[in-house]
Design an enzyme around this catalytic site. Structure first.
Site, mmCIF file in Angstrom:
data_model
loop_
_atom_site.group_PDB
_atom_site.id
_atom_site.type_symbol
_atom_site.label_atom_id
_atom_site.label_comp_id
_atom_site.label_asym_id
_atom_site.label_seq_id
_atom_site.Cartn_x
_atom_site.Cartn_y
_atom_site.Cartn_z
ATOM 1 N N TYR A 70 42.925 54.470 28.866
ATOM 2 C CA TYR A 70 41.967 54.595 29.974
ATOM 3 C C TYR A 70 40.700 55.328 29.541
ATOM 4 O O TYR A 70 39.622 55.039 30.060
ATOM 5 C CB TYR A 70 42.632 55.221 31.203
ATOM 6 C CG TYR A 70 43.411 54.155 31.942
ATOM 7 C CD1 TYR A 70 42.743 53.204 32.706
ATOM 8 C CD2 TYR A 70 44.791 54.028 31.801
ATOM 9 C CE1 TYR A 70 43.415 52.173 33.321
ATOM 10 C CE2 TYR A 70 45.480 52.992 32.421
ATOM 11 C CZ TYR A 70 44.788 52.075 33.183
ATOM 12 O OH TYR A 70 45.439 51.042 33.785
ATOM 13 N N ARG A 73 38.586 52.749 27.970
ATOM 14 C CA ARG A 73 37.931 51.902 28.987
ATOM 15 C C ARG A 73 36.818 52.662 29.707
ATOM 16 O O ARG A 73 35.777 52.102 30.032
ATOM 17 C CB ARG A 73 38.974 51.372 29.976
ATOM 18 C CG ARG A 73 39.862 50.309 29.329
ATOM 19 C CD ARG A 73 40.657 49.544 30.353
ATOM 20 N NE ARG A 73 39.832 48.892 31.336
ATOM 21 C CZ ARG A 73 40.175 48.728 32.617
ATOM 22 N NH1 ARG A 73 41.327 49.171 33.067
ATOM 23 N NH2 ARG A 73 39.369 48.116 33.443
ATOM 24 N N HIS A 124 42.385 49.583 43.876
ATOM 25 C CA HIS A 124 43.122 49.977 42.672
ATOM 26 C C HIS A 124 42.628 51.299 42.099
ATOM 27 O O HIS A 124 42.885 51.595 40.931
ATOM 28 C CB HIS A 124 43.033 48.871 41.616
ATOM 29 C CG HIS A 124 43.802 47.626 41.987
ATOM 30 N ND1 HIS A 124 43.678 46.420 41.331
ATOM 31 C CD2 HIS A 124 44.724 47.416 42.965
ATOM 32 C CE1 HIS A 124 44.484 45.523 41.886
ATOM 33 N NE2 HIS A 124 45.109 46.097 42.883
ATOM 34 N N CYS A 132 47.044 64.146 40.430
ATOM 35 C CA CYS A 132 48.238 64.896 40.048
ATOM 36 C C CYS A 132 49.400 64.419 40.906
ATOM 37 O O CYS A 132 49.321 64.473 42.131
ATOM 38 C CB CYS A 132 48.013 66.392 40.240
ATOM 39 S SG CYS A 132 49.501 67.347 39.911
ATOM 40 N N CYS A 159 46.387 69.287 35.328
ATOM 41 C CA CYS A 159 45.890 69.532 36.682
ATOM 42 C C CYS A 159 45.283 70.927 36.801
ATOM 43 O O CYS A 159 45.919 71.898 36.417
ATOM 44 C CB CYS A 159 47.050 69.378 37.670
ATOM 45 S SG CYS A 159 46.602 69.803 39.356
ATOM 46 N N CYS A 162 47.807 72.977 39.363
ATOM 47 C CA CYS A 162 49.202 73.343 39.090
ATOM 48 C C CYS A 162 49.602 73.191 37.634
ATOM 49 O O CYS A 162 50.727 73.535 37.264
ATOM 50 C CB CYS A 162 50.142 72.524 39.992
ATOM 51 S SG CYS A 162 50.306 70.798 39.466
ATOM 52 N N SER A 201 41.175 36.237 40.077
ATOM 53 C CA SER A 201 42.138 35.144 39.881
ATOM 54 C C SER A 201 43.161 35.120 41.005
ATOM 55 O O SER A 201 43.962 34.195 41.083
ATOM 56 C CB SER A 201 42.847 35.323 38.535
ATOM 57 O OG SER A 201 43.606 36.521 38.547
ATOM 58 N N ASN A 225 33.523 31.578 41.825
ATOM 59 C CA ASN A 225 34.277 31.713 40.577
ATOM 60 C C ASN A 225 33.914 30.505 39.697
ATOM 61 O O ASN A 225 33.830 29.399 40.209
ATOM 62 C CB ASN A 225 35.792 31.693 40.894
ATOM 63 C CG ASN A 225 36.646 32.260 39.777
ATOM 64 O OD1 ASN A 225 36.482 31.907 38.618
ATOM 65 N ND2 ASN A 225 37.569 33.145 40.145
ATOM 66 N N ALA A 243 29.195 34.954 39.178
ATOM 67 C CA ALA A 243 28.813 35.760 40.341
ATOM 68 C C ALA A 243 27.345 36.171 40.279
ATOM 69 O O ALA A 243 26.637 36.134 41.295
ATOM 70 C CB ALA A 243 29.701 37.006 40.414
HETATM 71 P P1 OAD Z 1 41.441 38.539 36.422
HETATM 72 O O1 OAD Z 1 41.107 38.833 34.998
HETATM 73 O O2 OAD Z 1 42.851 38.188 36.735
HETATM 74 O O3 OAD Z 1 40.531 37.352 36.976
HETATM 75 C C1 OAD Z 1 39.153 37.347 36.762
HETATM 76 C C2 OAD Z 1 38.573 36.151 37.480
HETATM 77 O O4 OAD Z 1 37.168 36.204 37.329
HETATM 78 C C3 OAD Z 1 39.033 34.781 36.941
HETATM 79 O O5 OAD Z 1 39.405 33.947 38.027
HETATM 80 C C4 OAD Z 1 37.781 34.244 36.245
HETATM 81 O O6 OAD Z 1 37.693 32.813 36.337
HETATM 82 C C5 OAD Z 1 36.696 34.892 37.062
HETATM 83 N N1 OAD Z 1 35.410 35.054 36.348
HETATM 84 C C6 OAD Z 1 35.178 35.138 35.016
HETATM 85 N N2 OAD Z 1 33.870 35.296 34.780
HETATM 86 C C7 OAD Z 1 33.253 35.331 35.981
HETATM 87 C C8 OAD Z 1 31.899 35.486 36.409
HETATM 88 N N3 OAD Z 1 30.912 35.666 35.533
HETATM 89 N N4 OAD Z 1 31.637 35.468 37.739
HETATM 90 C C9 OAD Z 1 32.640 35.296 38.645
HETATM 91 N N5 OAD Z 1 33.927 35.151 38.299
HETATM 92 C C10 OAD Z 1 34.244 35.168 36.992
HETATM 93 O O7 OAD Z 1 40.937 39.812 37.269
HETATM 94 P P2 OAD Z 1 41.369 40.281 38.735
HETATM 95 O O8 OAD Z 1 41.665 39.122 39.598
HETATM 96 O O9 OAD Z 1 40.364 41.269 39.179
HETATM 97 O O10 OAD Z 1 44.889 45.571 38.106
HETATM 98 O O11 OAD Z 1 42.715 41.037 38.407
HETATM 99 C C11 OAD Z 1 43.364 41.770 39.397
HETATM 100 C C12 OAD Z 1 44.034 42.978 38.823
HETATM 101 O O12 OAD Z 1 44.829 42.614 37.682
HETATM 102 C C13 OAD Z 1 43.097 44.037 38.279
HETATM 103 O O13 OAD Z 1 42.569 44.880 39.277
HETATM 104 C C14 OAD Z 1 43.967 44.786 37.320
HETATM 105 C C15 OAD Z 1 44.644 43.633 36.654
HETATM 106 O O14 OAD Z 1 45.891 43.884 36.085
HETATM 107 C C16 OAD Z 1 45.282 46.765 37.703
HETATM 108 O O15 OAD Z 1 44.945 47.230 36.612
HETATM 109 C C17 OAD Z 1 46.178 47.452 38.654
HETATM 110 ZN ZN ZN Z 2 48.659 69.462 40.388
#
Ligand code: OAD
Ligand code: ZN
Length: 253
Positions: A70, A73, A124, A132, A159, A162, A201, A225, A243
């Protein structure tokens, strides 16, 4: 299902007439800001194993490894700026005023807020926060860890209240969504008349149930998309494209 450029004007009219518009956003909206998506050929989960790096069990077993992922990232995201898609949504919120426009986002990058949106539900969590699990502390955590060995050795962070090991302020796999945010998101999705589903997605539950809440309220569903999703055929409109290209075209300036 409708598709294509002819529909931009129709969407603009619907936006103007809508009492409450909701943007349900995912990683795709931030792709043109330089943040990789999760799935697909160039997705993050192709190179990194979410079970080892982004799950609650991985965190409990090896918090430092999860924090390294993280903080890596965080460093990447810290350099990124909102793109025209984030800005277009913020502009629409300004035009709708009050609580006529909401962003329900699965993204943890904070770019909607950077672009000026205020009505945001972060389903998320946020990558610049930490939590914590012992005392409930939730606060800012923007660290440049991993840049040098001394900083890396300080992982995982503790933390300030604590002294327990802090958890990244994002929802990990095997974790439930924050209850307050989830309840708020259901309420907002269930009361909108227009939902734009941008850059997700729709593979991850329970966020992918929100279009059904909107549909139960007879909302019009619009997908933005470049690719088809498993729900594309249930949309009222699909605007195929990136987008950052599509969203500025639905704003009336
Ligand atoms: P995904 O990586 O599953 O999907 C990304 C989507 O964006 C796909 O449908 C692509 O076709 C589309 N895409 C790609 N480029 C694009 C663009 N320039 N404009 C518009 N769309 C585009 O990501 P999420 O659906 O956000 O969770 O994934 C959901 C969750 O899965 C995330 O929040 C994360 C991940 O595991 C956690 O970490 C808890
Ligand atoms: Zn704490």
């Amino acid at each position: 299902m409708a598709n294509g450029a002819d529909f931009f004007a129709q969407i603009r009219d619907m936006l103007a007439g809508s009492k409450r518009v909701v943007f349900l956003t995912g990683a795709g909206i931030s792709k043109e800001s330089g943040i990789p998506t999760f799935r697909g050929n160039d997705g993050l989960w192709k190179s990194y194993d979410p079970v080892k790096l982004a799950s609650l069990s991985a965190f409990l077993e090896n918090p430092s490894l999860v924090w390294e992922f993280y903080s890596y990232r965080q460093r990447l995201i810290r350099k990124c700026r909102p793109n025209p898609a984030h800005v277009a949504i913020s502009r629409i919120e300004d035009q709708k005023k009050g609580d006529g426009c909401w962003v329900l986002t699965q993204n943890v990058d904070g770019l909607h807020r950077c672009a000026g949106s205020k009505n945001i539900v972060e389903l998320h969590g946020n990558i610049f926060k930490a939590k914590c699990i012992q005392c409930g502390f939730y606060g800012d955590m923007d660290m440049d860890m991993g840049v040098d060995a001394a900083a890396a050795a300080a992982l995982p962070p503790k933390c300030p209240n604590c002294g327990s090991v802090l958890k990244p302020g994002v929802v990990l796999f095997e974790e439930a969504l924050p209850q307050k945010e989830w309840a708020k998101a259901i309420g907002i999705a269930s009361s909108c008349d227009l939902m734009l589903i941008v850059g997700t997605s729709l593979n991850v539950s329970p966020a992918n149930a929100l279009p059904f809440c909107a549909k139960d309220n007879k909302a019009v569903l619009v997908e933005v998309n470049p690719e088809e999703t498993w729900l594309s055929r249930s949309m009222d409109f699909t605007l195929k494209g990136s987008a950052a290209d599509v969203l500025p075209r639905i704003v009336t300036y």
